[in-house]
Design a protein around this motif. Structure first.
Motif, PDB file in Angstrom:
ATOM      1  N   ALA A   1       1.385  11.548  -2.836  1.00  0.00           N
ATOM      2  CA  ALA A   1       2.399  11.222  -3.834  1.00  0.00           C
ATOM      3  C   ALA A   1       2.202   9.804  -4.356  1.00  0.00           C
ATOM      4  N   LEU A   2       1.776   8.906  -3.461  1.00  0.00           N
ATOM      5  CA  LEU A   2       1.595   7.525  -3.881  1.00  0.00           C
ATOM      6  C   LEU A   2       0.339   7.349  -4.734  1.00  0.00           C
TER       7      LEU A   2
ATOM      8  N   VAL B   1       0.826  -1.205   0.000  1.00  0.00           N
ATOM      9  CA  VAL B   1       0.000   0.000   0.000  1.00  0.00           C
ATOM     10  C   VAL B   1       0.862   1.257   0.000  1.00  0.00           C
ATOM     11  N   LEU B   2       1.930   1.267   0.787  1.00  0.00           N
ATOM     12  CA  LEU B   2       2.723   2.487   0.932  1.00  0.00           C
ATOM     13  C   LEU B   2       4.011   2.474   0.129  1.00  0.00           C
ATOM     14  N   ASP B   3       4.297   1.386  -0.541  1.00  0.00           N
ATOM     15  CA  ASP B   3       5.410   1.373  -1.471  1.00  0.00           C
ATOM     16  C   ASP B   3       6.747   1.713  -0.800  1.00  0.00           C
ATOM     17  N   ILE B   4       6.942   1.176   0.390  1.00  0.00           N
ATOM     18  CA  ILE B   4       8.194   1.430   1.098  1.00  0.00           C
ATOM     19  C   ILE B   4       9.285   0.548   0.503  1.00  0.00           C
ATOM     20  N   GLN B   5      10.446   1.159   0.244  1.00  0.00           N
ATOM     21  CA  GLN B   5      11.550   0.349  -0.253  1.00  0.00           C
ATOM     22  C   GLN B   5      12.231  -0.329   0.931  1.00  0.00           C
ATOM     23  N   LEU B   6      12.432  -1.611   0.794  1.00  0.00           N
ATOM     24  CA  LEU B   6      12.929  -2.373   1.937  1.00  0.00           C
ATOM     25  C   LEU B   6      14.419  -2.187   2.153  1.00  0.00           C
TER      26      LEU B   6
ATOM     27  N   ALA C   1       2.981 -10.212  -7.797  1.00  0.00           N
ATOM     28  CA  ALA C   1       1.716  -9.581  -8.122  1.00  0.00           C
ATOM     29  C   ALA C   1       1.925  -8.098  -8.413  1.00  0.00           C
ATOM     30  N   ALA C   2       2.891  -7.500  -7.729  1.00  0.00           N
ATOM     31  CA  ALA C   2       3.040  -6.049  -7.817  1.00  0.00           C
ATOM     32  C   ALA C   2       3.868  -5.598  -9.008  1.00  0.00           C
TER      33      ALA C   2
END
Lengths: 185, 339, 501
Positions: C44-45, A168-173, B18-19
């Motif tokens: 932004a997302l 959901v938040l697209d955090i880079q790991l 999936a992403a």
């Protein structure tokens, strides 16, 4: 250790902090130190006053202060019950009697240690493996759940957190210090 | 330990699959990057404009290099310096490149910032996605009406500034080249803050991106006096460009800063990058920029595109390197003036 | 005008726009509830998904998400002492004590209602004040901003009972911690010890996660049980009580909303100052200031109304001058640019329905958030009753990942842990953590505006700028008043009770 001694140690430590800031600030240009210098001097003066105040007050007053401390934060002072005791599950421990100073201290050391251990895992393994290990270990070692149930709860939790933060938040790991060793990059 | 790893990795894989269904990933071209993953470092915030440009370009670079994926990694910090330090020490095998504001990096280095661990002139430049002219404006009610007025001003020209960004240094170089007194007032927080300060008259003027000034100029709140660009701006043919009015030995310095600003949003790789990789990437970035799909998408997102190829950008660096020694004292003096 | 108001609403009442707003609000609530991330990240997302749809839908999605993050942040602040974003900081001062006392439902209800009322009143104030925005923005400057920040510092006294000395020490520590990193005024790296990580300073959300959430979990571990007071076995009030509270304090809500609008309008004041200013205002105008910090419902209502009203204010620099007021507004303006509308004052003549459309989005998104909030509150309010053995690992995990997520730096996790230790020690020895974060929030605003004022207006600017001088006198009076009142009361009580304190 007496409360007063602890208070004094903390005040002296803070005093050292302010003196350190003051010394560092003096190296900066006049504009860069315009605010930090007066603030650190103020801090030193305040702590000086605090040290004098807490040491010169009569034992009576100190007692009043302690009482005030206890009543106002009545809920906060540390209560007994062992860390990993199963009896602490579900309902609050019913041990109002003040425990010895040592047990409070040891629980505090435990608390600090747990946070440190978690951060260490985080640095080594990255967020999700460390969250998995920490949560599972905590749930099963505190015997709050049977280990199998703990495993299920932990897995569900990790998946939820993963979906929220990564999908959901697209955090880079961050992959942890160990990842290059595993992956050989 | 092993089971935990497996569970997490397995879960991650399923979700990741999936992403990451990247559109149009195959359509191989040069062959060097076939099936490989290119890491594109963006040393800016994940939500910012720079990252949006990178995300726009990423899939198309993959498309034209034949790479499996262009993975964008944000390494924000120290005004772009942190991520760029990281790129500096990467293997020059072409698998790791970066995208950010090039002038910011060069100026951070020239001004002697302690955090800089790289030499920006040694990077391999791969192409530019966008840039736009910068313009010097004064407040609408200000007595100053032209750059000549600034030069004849009997007092310092007051510039409200957000800090030591490229506008800060550019203005310092202009003041030196055009020989006017400049007083930079730092401490403002953001464009709205400096803009209002100029409109109300607390400051005389500022330097900023052309698009930002359009409504302000149209409204009479600001008045343009100088374009920092190779030529005059077509919308304002009466406003001189910096290169026209600077003469003599200072011209090289102004040319260098114009060159730097022209490189604005650029791709670059570590020093001595594999020539095959360099050629493939320069080619792919040029083709991506020419792709009508990318252009349409950029327009939809409000991202202005003004691409330029890698060779052109690399040539700018040579001029900048030659002139940079002369700029250093000016930049250092500007920094000292706000201490 | 009326036509434009209607037109703005009509633009939104399409199935697509309303669906998008709902998606935005739900997304915003999730982002808000997770610690460390705020509305800008949410927008932004969502931005890439918004392209290609009609403008109203795009704006509804983005602005809806932004609005919803505000209340989302308040929820965790109230329930777990984890402020979701810097602007919700003030919520923990009274919201968390209310939770401990078994009034979580009431606090959530009041918070959601106050945010809604703040959003509506904010939109009305904005619409009314469009003609005077420009002159006022040009009227107030750095020296006045400095005074506003100093006024914010006056609430330090509120959190310093027991020991004013320790309270002030805590505030000084906060100010100095805020100075870690590259100084924005002189470009000097201060207190960084040559670390590039520290060059960017201590991230405020990360420090808050540490100081409050991590420290609270450590305390909970030491104490056992749950975060509720031990004699609390069930909720002592309902969500409706909270709703009624918000309406009962309508005058406070109105004042806080007005404050919120103006803090949003003025470009030199960050939103995180807003919540604290609202809190200060609530304390100073309250008849019972001593209740604040121990679960005064006003302490929840005021900051939420302010941050609720704040959002629309950010629209004003755009409408008055064509300058985006902040990062979030800059993202929204992309929507305008993509449809060929140049953001700026001409929008007031050419695109007035768009302007009102945005205000309607603020109102409707707030209403949607509040509706979802009121329905969810009774369930959310049960969470704090969780046993420590479950609460500690779950909250700590989310906090550390949140700390990491704020900037993507793993060093921030270490910072969160260190601040957790600091927070625990400060709490134990009665050095106010609230004062420390107030110092942190206001330090930069004070330093920036002090420097600008000194450079532009000279060393004696306080006396040469009339408005600044009036504000300065006002600060002194409002600071001294409570002490004077106490002194008079003590004197009146003394003969009867035989001693102060």
């Amino acid at each position: 250790m007496k409360r007063l001694t602890q208070e004094n140690i903390l005040a002296v430590a803070l005093l050292c902090f302010f003196v350190g800031i003051l010394v560092l600030s003096l190296d900066y240009s006049p504009r860069a130190r315009l605010v930090p210098v007066p603030i650190s001097v103020l801090g030193i003066i305040l702590l000086g006053a605090q040290l004098v105040w807490q040491n010169l007050r009569s034992p009576d007053e100190l007692h009043v202060d302690m009482l005030e401390f206890l009543t106002r934060r009545g809920i906060n002072p540390v209560e007994g019950a062992e860390a990993d005791d199963a009896s602490s599950a579900d309902q609050s421990p019913e041990t109002p009697a003040a425990p010895g100073d040592l047990s409070v201290f040891s629980r505090e050391v435990f608390a600090f240690g747990k946070v440190l251990a978690f951060v260490g895992l985080f640095l080594l393994l990255g967020p999700f493996p460390s969250v998995f290990i920490f949560t599972f270990a905590y749930l099963s070692l505190s015997r709050h759940y049977h280990w199998a149930k703990a495993l299920v709860v932990t897995t569900i939790f990790v998946v939820i957190v993963y979906v929220l933060f990564v999908e959901v938040l697209d955090i880079q790991l961050y992959h942890g210090v160990l990842e290059p060793l595993v992956n050989n990059y | 330990m092993k089971t935990i790893w497996k569970t997490t990795i397995l879960g991650a894989l399923v979700l990741a699959l999936a992403a990451f269904a990247v559109p149009g990933a195959s359509q191989a071209a040069s062959g060097f990057y076939d099936g490989k993953v290119i890491t594109l470092i963006v040393p800016n915030s994940p939500g910012g404009r720079m990252t949006r440009y990178a995300r726009l370009y990423g899939p198309y670079i993959a498309k034209y290099t034949g790479a499996k994926e262009v993975r964008i990694v944000n390494k924000k910090g120290g005004g772009g310096v942190k991520g760029t330090n990281y790129l500096w020490v990467q293997k020059p095998d072409g698998m790791t490149i970066a995208f950010t504001s090039v002038p910011t990096l060069i100026l951070a280095q020239l001004s002697g910032s302690e955090a800089v661990q790289f030499d920006a002139t040694k990077f391999v430049y791969l192409g530019r996605a966008a840039t736009e002219p910068r313009v010097m404006v004064v407040g609408g009610k200000n007595e100053i009406r032209s750059i000549e007025d600034v030069r004849n001003l009997k007092r310092p020209f007051i510039n409200p500034s957000q800090g030591t960004d490229e506008d800060f240094y550019t203005l310092a170089i202009l003041a030196d080249a055009l020989d006017f007194d400049l007083k930079i007032v730092t401490g403002y927080e953001g464009q709205a803050d400096t803009g209002v300060a100029v409109i109300k008259g607390d400051g005389d003027g500022l330097l900023t991106a052309w698009t930002y000034t359009i409504p302000l100029i149209a409204n009479g709140d600001m008045h343009p006096i100088l374009t920092i660009w190779t030529e005059r701006h077509p919308d304002y043919p009466d406003i001189p460009s910096a290169l026209e009015i600077v003469e003599g030995e200072k011209k090289a310095g102004v040319q260098a800063i114009v060159n730097m600003l022209a490189m604005h949003r650029g791709f670059f790789g570590p020093p001595d990058m594999d020539p095959k990789a360099t050629a493939a990437l320069r080619d792919a970035i040029s083709k991506a920029a020419a792709d009508p799909e990318l252009q349409a998408e950029g327009e939809k997102q409000g991202l202005i595109l003004l691409p330029s190829d890698g060779e052109t950008e690399q040539a700018r660096i040579t001029q900048i390197t030659d002139a940079s020694q002369g700029l250093k004292p000016v930049l250092k003096a500007a920094l000292a003036s706000i201490k | 005008m009326i036509e434009a108001i209607g037109g703005g609403l009509a633009m939104l009442l399409t199935p697509q726009a309303m669906t998008f707003m709902f998606i935005g609000v739900v997304y915003g609530l999730i982002v808000g509830i997770l610690p460390g991330l705020g509305g800008i990240v949410a927008m932004a997302l969502l931005l890439p998904f918004a392209y290609g749809y009609e403008t109203a839908a795009m704006l509804a999605l983005l602005l809806g998400a932004h609005i919803a993050t505000i209340w989302g942040s308040s929820v965790t602040g109230i329930l777990f002492k984890v402020p979701g974003a810097a602007k919700s900081l003030a919520l923990i001062f009274d919201g968390y004590p209310l939770t401990q006392q078994g009034h979580a439902s009431r606090a959530l209800g009041a918070s959601a209602t106050a945010a809604l009322l703040g959003g509506i009143l904010g939109a009305i104030f904005l619409a009314v004040s469009i003609p005077i925005v420009r002159p006022i923005m040009l009227f107030l400057g750095p020296s006045e901003y400095l005074m506003m920040a100093l006024w914010g510092l006056t609430i330090i006294a509120t959190f310093s009972e027991g020991s004013l000395l320790k309270g002030l020490v805590a505030a000084c520590i906060g100010v100095l911690i805020a100075f870690v990193g590259m100084d924005p005024v002189t470009a000097t790296p201060r207190f960084t010890f040559d670390s590039i990580f520290l060059l960017d300073g201590i991230s405020f959300p990360v420090a808050m996660i540490g100081l409050f959430a991590v420290a609270e979990m450590m305390k909970l571990f030491v104490k056992g049980g749950s975060i509720l007071d031990r004699d609390v076995t069930e909720q002592r009030s309902t969500v409706m009580d909270g709703v009624k509270d918000a309406f009962r304090h309508w005058w406070l809500v109105a004042r806080s909303s007005l404050l919120g609008v103006w803090i949003g309008v003025l470009p030199g004041i960050g939103a995180s100052v807003g919540g604290i200013a609202a809190y200060a205002q609530a304390v100073q105008t309250s008849k019972t200031p001593e209740k604040f910090g121990h679960g005064a419902i006003e302490g929840v209502i005021a900051p939420d109304a302010t941050v609720g009203a704040n959002e629309g204010g950010g629209l004003m620099p755009t409408l008055a001058f064509g300058i985006p007021g902040g990062e979030s507004m800059a993202i929204l303006l992309i929507a305008f640019v993509s449809m060929g509308v140049t953001p700026g004052p001409q929008m007031l003549t050419n695109n007035l329905d768009l302007v009102f459309g945005m205000m309607w989005i603020i109102v409707l998104a707030n209403a949607m958030t509040t509706l979802i909030g009121l329905v969810a509150s009774p369930y959310l309010a049960r969470l704090p009753a969780m046993n420590a053995n479950i609460m500690v690992p779950l909250v700590l995990s989310v906090c550390f990942i949140g700390a990491f997520a704020t900037r993507g730096h793993v060093e921030d996790v270490i910072v969160a842990a260190i601040f957790g230790f600091i927070g625990y020690i400060m709490e134990k020895y009665n050095y106010s953590r609230a004062n420390m974060v107030i110092g942190m929030v206001l330090a930069e605003m004070i330093e920036r505006n002090l420097h600008i004022s000194l450079t532009l207006y000279g060393d004696t600017f306080i006396f040469t700028r009339p408005i600044t001088l009036i504000m300065f006198i006002f600060i002194i009076v409002t600071t001294v008043m409570p002490f004077y009142r106490n002194w008079r009361r003590d004197r009146a009580v003394a003969p009867v009770a035989g001693g102060g304190e």
